[in-house]
Design a protein around this motif. Structure first.
Motif, mmCIF file in Angstrom:
data_model
loop_
_atom_site.group_PDB
_atom_site.id
_atom_site.type_symbol
_atom_site.label_atom_id
_atom_site.label_comp_id
_atom_site.label_asym_id
_atom_site.label_seq_id
_atom_site.Cartn_x
_atom_site.Cartn_y
_atom_site.Cartn_z
ATOM 1 N N ALA A 74 0.834 -1.216 0.000
ATOM 2 C CA ALA A 74 0.000 0.000 0.000
ATOM 3 C C ALA A 74 0.858 1.252 0.000
ATOM 4 O O ALA A 74 0.592 2.234 -0.711
ATOM 5 C CB ALA A 74 -0.932 -0.023 1.210
ATOM 6 N N ARG A 75 1.935 1.170 0.824
ATOM 7 C CA ARG A 75 2.828 2.326 0.862
ATOM 8 C C ARG A 75 3.515 2.538 -0.487
ATOM 9 O O ARG A 75 3.654 3.674 -0.959
ATOM 10 C CB ARG A 75 3.875 2.132 1.953
ATOM 11 N N LEU A 76 3.915 1.414 -1.079
ATOM 12 C CA LEU A 76 4.544 1.530 -2.401
ATOM 13 C C LEU A 76 3.571 2.093 -3.436
ATOM 14 O O LEU A 76 3.946 2.907 -4.292
ATOM 15 C CB LEU A 76 5.072 0.164 -2.851
ATOM 16 N N LYS A 77 2.313 1.657 -3.381
ATOM 17 C CA LYS A 77 1.310 2.178 -4.315
ATOM 18 C C LYS A 77 1.103 3.682 -4.132
ATOM 19 O O LYS A 77 1.063 4.454 -5.093
ATOM 20 C CB LYS A 77 0.002 1.428 -4.115
ATOM 21 N N ALA A 78 0.951 4.073 -2.844
ATOM 22 C CA ALA A 78 0.800 5.511 -2.571
ATOM 23 C C ALA A 78 2.034 6.270 -3.024
ATOM 24 O O ALA A 78 1.949 7.362 -3.619
ATOM 25 C CB ALA A 78 0.544 5.735 -1.083
ATOM 26 N N GLY A 79 3.203 5.703 -2.747
ATOM 27 C CA GLY A 79 4.429 6.354 -3.198
ATOM 28 C C GLY A 79 4.515 6.441 -4.705
ATOM 29 O O GLY A 79 4.986 7.444 -5.261
ATOM 30 N N ARG A 80 4.016 5.326 -5.386
ATOM 31 C CA ARG A 80 4.015 5.358 -6.845
ATOM 32 C C ARG A 80 3.092 6.455 -7.364
ATOM 33 O O ARG A 80 3.429 7.177 -8.314
ATOM 34 C CB ARG A 80 3.586 4.004 -7.386
#
Length: 577
Positions: A74-80
């Motif tokens: 989720a963090r990676l998605k938000a960061g993406r």
């Protein structure tokens, strides 16, 4: 356990024989093997249990790791997403940077162009600064020359107005008697007797110099001065003054220029000129001698500058505008016609279209005239009628016939075209009569198309020529309470600005004597007052001789009759023989 029980039963039932012993031992061995296998199974079971317990902990660890992995995902998605937005913003910033860079390059190019233009303008300014002093000197010389010509004009005009016995007669006309009177009490050995004689005989130094200047050179040397005095003025200067021509020339040539002019003659003993010559020309005389032909004549400038005089009530306030003035106010909204008061011509800005007619070898239409669009024609004719009602003079409806594009027409075709053009002019005349223009005021005629230089004025084939002089006369007869006249602003503009003939105070005295006062109250006081101040030009002036225009001043005007009488031609008579 079953094998052990079976071995025990076999041992109890049978005697210990070798076979039985062997069997029992085999069973015991089998039991031991089974026990060993059982122990191994138990060991494996315990190991499995231990492994099961370890697997449960591992599953928990795996589940926790999965949850942590989901959090990281989720963090990676938000960061993406943030990264994508930042990339979009970066691309936008790059685009704006490129646009700003292009704009900066454009501004730099514009700045370079402006710098080059500034350099050019600086060079032009320096050139103008270099030429400023010569131009100022030239302007000063021209102004001085203008004033000199103006003095000459007023002197010559005054001589023509005052010509008579003893004023500007021919050479030798009573010069001897005047010479005796001039030298009777003058100081001997001076030019005073000569100046007295010239002043008494010619009145003005400019007139005397014009008589002496035989070749109209404007400047005279010593020899030309002596010849001019003898032959032009008929003066025996040596007998009169006891001086030679060179001595007289030195008295006149104060600056040592080697040439003398009318100004030098006027500067020699000016008090003698004032005592024995004619007085300066008054404002009325200046008005009469002005070169009105330079502005097209006094009548034309009157028509260009005059305004309608509105009736005035007893308290000095204008009454309701006369019908003619209401028409003039409506003329500001003309859409179809254009009126040139200088030449008295009404031209069309909207084409007046007629129905087409045919002339051929087989069929010919009757040369009758009809409007193609009666509504538009009514609007055009109405505006022409409004102008003609304002300027109530004879008017000619002129229909221009254009020449054929190639070749010529036969006589029958020419007659047909002439009849068609005249019919259209008569149709317009009839519509003007229906619109309220008197039929006696209108004439319809056909004329050849004008030259190319006038094509723009007559582009729609119809014009209306108004006799402005007759219109002015008709306006005076039809409006005795109002009429047209020169207000003070227009009068001042003509004499003080356009003609530069006299100062404002002198122009005001002349205006005061010529104008017909619209307000009778305060007339005696108004004659003693200084000229009113022009609000547009002199609003910041603080000169004591100026005052604000009163309501009576605003209604005063010089009528055409007084103007024509004050500017009539000078008498045609010989001033100096």
């Amino acid at each position: 356990r079953a094998a052990q029980r079976e071995a025990e039963v076999a041992a109890q039932q049978q005697p210990e024989t070798p076979a039985v012993v062997l069997q029992v031992r085999a069973l015991q061995g089998e039991v031991a093997a089974v026990q060993a296998e059982l122990q191994a199974c138990e060991a494996r079971e315990r190991a499995a249990r231990e492994a099961t317990r370890a697997g449960s902990t591992f599953r928990d660890d795996v589940a926790a790791a999965g949850r942590e992995l989901e959090d990281w995902a989720a963090r990676l998605k938000a960061g993406r997403e943030v990264l994508e937005r930042q990339q979009q913003e970066t691309r936008g910033l790059h685009a704006r940077a490129r646009a700003e860079e292009a704009a900066m390059q454009t501004r730099e190019a514009e700045m370079a162009r402006l710098i080059a233009r500034r350099d050019v303008l600086d060079a032009e300014r320096r050139a103008l600064d270099d030429a400023k002093q010569p131009l100022r000197a030239q302007v000063g010389a021209l102004a001085q020359k203008y004033e000199q010509h103006k003095r000459q004009l007023f002197a010559y005009g005054g001589a023509m107005l005052c010509a008579g016995p003893g004023r500007g007669g021919g050479a030798g006309a009573d010069v001897e008697g005047e010479a005796q009177r001039a030298g009777s009490d003058a100081q001997p050995g001076s030019v005073e007797p000569l100046i007295r004689l010239l002043a008494a005989h010619y009145g003005w130094p400019e007139v005397a110099f014009a008589r002496i200047d035989l070749h109209a050179a404007g400047r005279l040397g010593s020899e030309d001065l002596g010849v001019g005095l003898l032959l032009g003025a008929g003066v025996e200067y040596q007998a009169l003054t006891g001086l030679s021509v060179s001595a007289i020339f030195r008295c006149l040539d104060r600056h040592g220029a080697g040439k003398v002019g009318a100004a030098d003659l006027a500067a020699c003993l000016p008090q003698v000129w004032r005592d024995f010559g004619c007085p300066p020309l008054q404002a009325a005389g200046k008005l009469r001698v002005l070169p009105w032909s330079a502005v097209g004549g006094p009548e034309r400038i009157f028509q260009a500058e005059a305004t309608s005089q509105a009736p005035v009530s007893t308290d000095g306030r204008p009454e309701a505008a006369a019908p003619a003035l209401e028409i003039v106010a409506r003329l500001d909204g003309l859409r179809h016609v254009r009126f040139d008061p200088d030449i008295g011509r009404i031209s069309l800005t909207t084409e007046l279209v007629f129905e087409q007619r045919h002339y051929g070898s087989v069929r010919q239409s009757a040369p009758t005239a009809r409007f193609a669009d009666p509504a538009t024609a009514a609007g055009i004719v109405g505006e022409v009628a409004a102008v003609l009602k304002t300027h109530r003079g004879p008017a000619t409806v002129v229909h221009f016939r254009r020449p054929p594009k190639g070749g010529t027409y036969n006589s029958a075709h020419e007659e047909w075209l002439e009849a068609l053009a005249l019919g259209r002019a008569e149709l317009v005349k009839a519509e003007l009569v229906r619109a309220g223009v008197p039929a006696s005021q209108l004439i319809a005629r056909v004329a050849p198309a004008p030259a190319s230089s006038e094509a723009a004025v007559c582009e729609h084939a119809l014009v209306f020529d108004v006799d402005m002089l007759a219109a002015a006369a008709a306006g005076r007869q039809g409006a005795p309470e109002g009429g047209r006249g020169l207000r003070w602003d227009a009068f001042e503009g003509i004499l003080c600005e356009k003609m530069r003939a006299m100062p404002r105070e002198e122009a005001w005295q002349l205006f005061d004597s010529l104008s017909s006062a619209a307000v009778s109250a305060g007339r005696a006081d108004a004659e003693q007052q200084p000229p009113p101040r022009r609000r547009e030009r002199d609003a910041g002036s603080r000169r004591g001789s100026l005052r604000e225009a009163s309501s009576g001043d605003a209604q005063r005007a010089v009528p055409l009759e007084a103007w024509a009488d004050a500017t009539k031609d000078l008498p045609l008579q010989r001033v100096w023989g």
